[in-house]
Design a protein around this motif. Structure first.
Motif, PDB file in Angstrom:
ATOM      1  N   GLY A 103      20.190  37.035  25.291  1.00 17.51           N
ATOM      2  CA  GLY A 103      19.687  37.233  23.932  1.00 17.51           C
ATOM      3  C   GLY A 103      20.797  37.152  22.904  1.00 17.51           C
ATOM      4  O   GLY A 103      20.646  36.523  21.857  1.00 17.51           O
ATOM      5  N   LEU A 104      21.935  37.768  23.206  1.00 15.01           N
ATOM      6  CA  LEU A 104      23.089  37.682  22.316  1.00 15.01           C
ATOM      7  C   LEU A 104      23.507  36.224  22.151  1.00 15.01           C
ATOM      8  O   LEU A 104      23.727  35.751  21.035  1.00 15.01           O
ATOM      9  N   ALA A 105      23.597  35.493  23.264  1.00 13.03           N
ATOM     10  CA  ALA A 105      23.967  34.075  23.189  1.00 13.03           C
ATOM     11  C   ALA A 105      22.973  33.295  22.344  1.00 13.03           C
ATOM     12  O   ALA A 105      23.361  32.413  21.569  1.00 13.03           O
ATOM     13  N   ALA A 106      21.691  33.611  22.471  1.00 15.70           N
ATOM     14  CA  ALA A 106      20.666  32.914  21.687  1.00 15.70           C
ATOM     15  C   ALA A 106      20.830  33.202  20.199  1.00 15.70           C
ATOM     16  O   ALA A 106      20.688  32.309  19.362  1.00 15.70           O
ATOM     17  N   GLU A 107      21.116  34.449  19.871  1.00 12.97           N
ATOM     18  CA  GLU A 107      21.249  34.843  18.463  1.00 12.97           C
ATOM     19  C   GLU A 107      22.426  34.153  17.786  1.00 12.97           C
ATOM     20  O   GLU A 107      22.341  33.783  16.622  1.00 12.97           O
ATOM     21  N   ILE A 108      23.547  33.978  18.515  1.00 13.17           N
ATOM     22  CA  ILE A 108      24.738  33.418  17.879  1.00 13.17           C
ATOM     23  C   ILE A 108      24.921  31.927  18.166  1.00 13.17           C
ATOM     24  O   ILE A 108      25.890  31.330  17.717  1.00 13.17           O
TER      25      ILE A 108
END
Length: 137
Positions: free
Chosen positions: A51-56
């Motif tokens: 999710g973090l990777a998707a957000e950034i």
């Protein structure tokens, strides 16, 4: 590879719109250093890490997605985090030269607050301007 690194499930975060059965492959620009074309596709066994990777991820204001994926070949610990930041791979981060197959989309991952998202964007901008920051590709 003789040793099983992790049995998953595995996740990949991106802003790309994908469908079950699609394959994620290496050969695209890095989300963190756009001048670098990646030799590997990256994934994690932590849903919120994806999710973090998707957000950034690069892609402007596109909608972040977390996909459930399965490796189609061998994979290894991601040296960008395991060798440099978290020995022993507590982030359960991996990479492969072989494609990842999309097997579903996950919607119950934890979204970042606007403040946390800005903090990550600022960290990435600082990394991009630091010539010593390196992506092991």
């Amino acid at each position: 590879m003789d040793e099983v690194l992790d049995v998953g499930p595995f996740y990949h975060g991106t802003k790309a719109e994908l469908r079950v059965g699609d394959l994620l492959t290496a050969g695209f620009r890095s989300n963190y250093r756009p001048e670098v074309v990646m030799n590997h596709i990256y994934f994690t066994a932590l849903r919120d890490g994806a999710g973090l990777a998707a957000e950034i991820a690069a892609g402007g204001d596109g909608t972040p997605h977390v996909y459930l994926v399965e490796p189609t070949g061998q994979f290894e610990n991601d040296p960008n985090v395991t060798d440099k930041k978290f020995p022993g791979n507590p982030t359960r981060s991996y990479r492969s030269r072989e494609p990842l197959r999309i097997v579903g989309e996950v919607t119950d991952w934890t979204r970042l607050t606007p403040e946390a998202l800005q903090m990550w964007r600022d960290r990435l901008a600082a990394m991009r301007s630091d010539d010593r920051a390196e992506i092991i590709n």
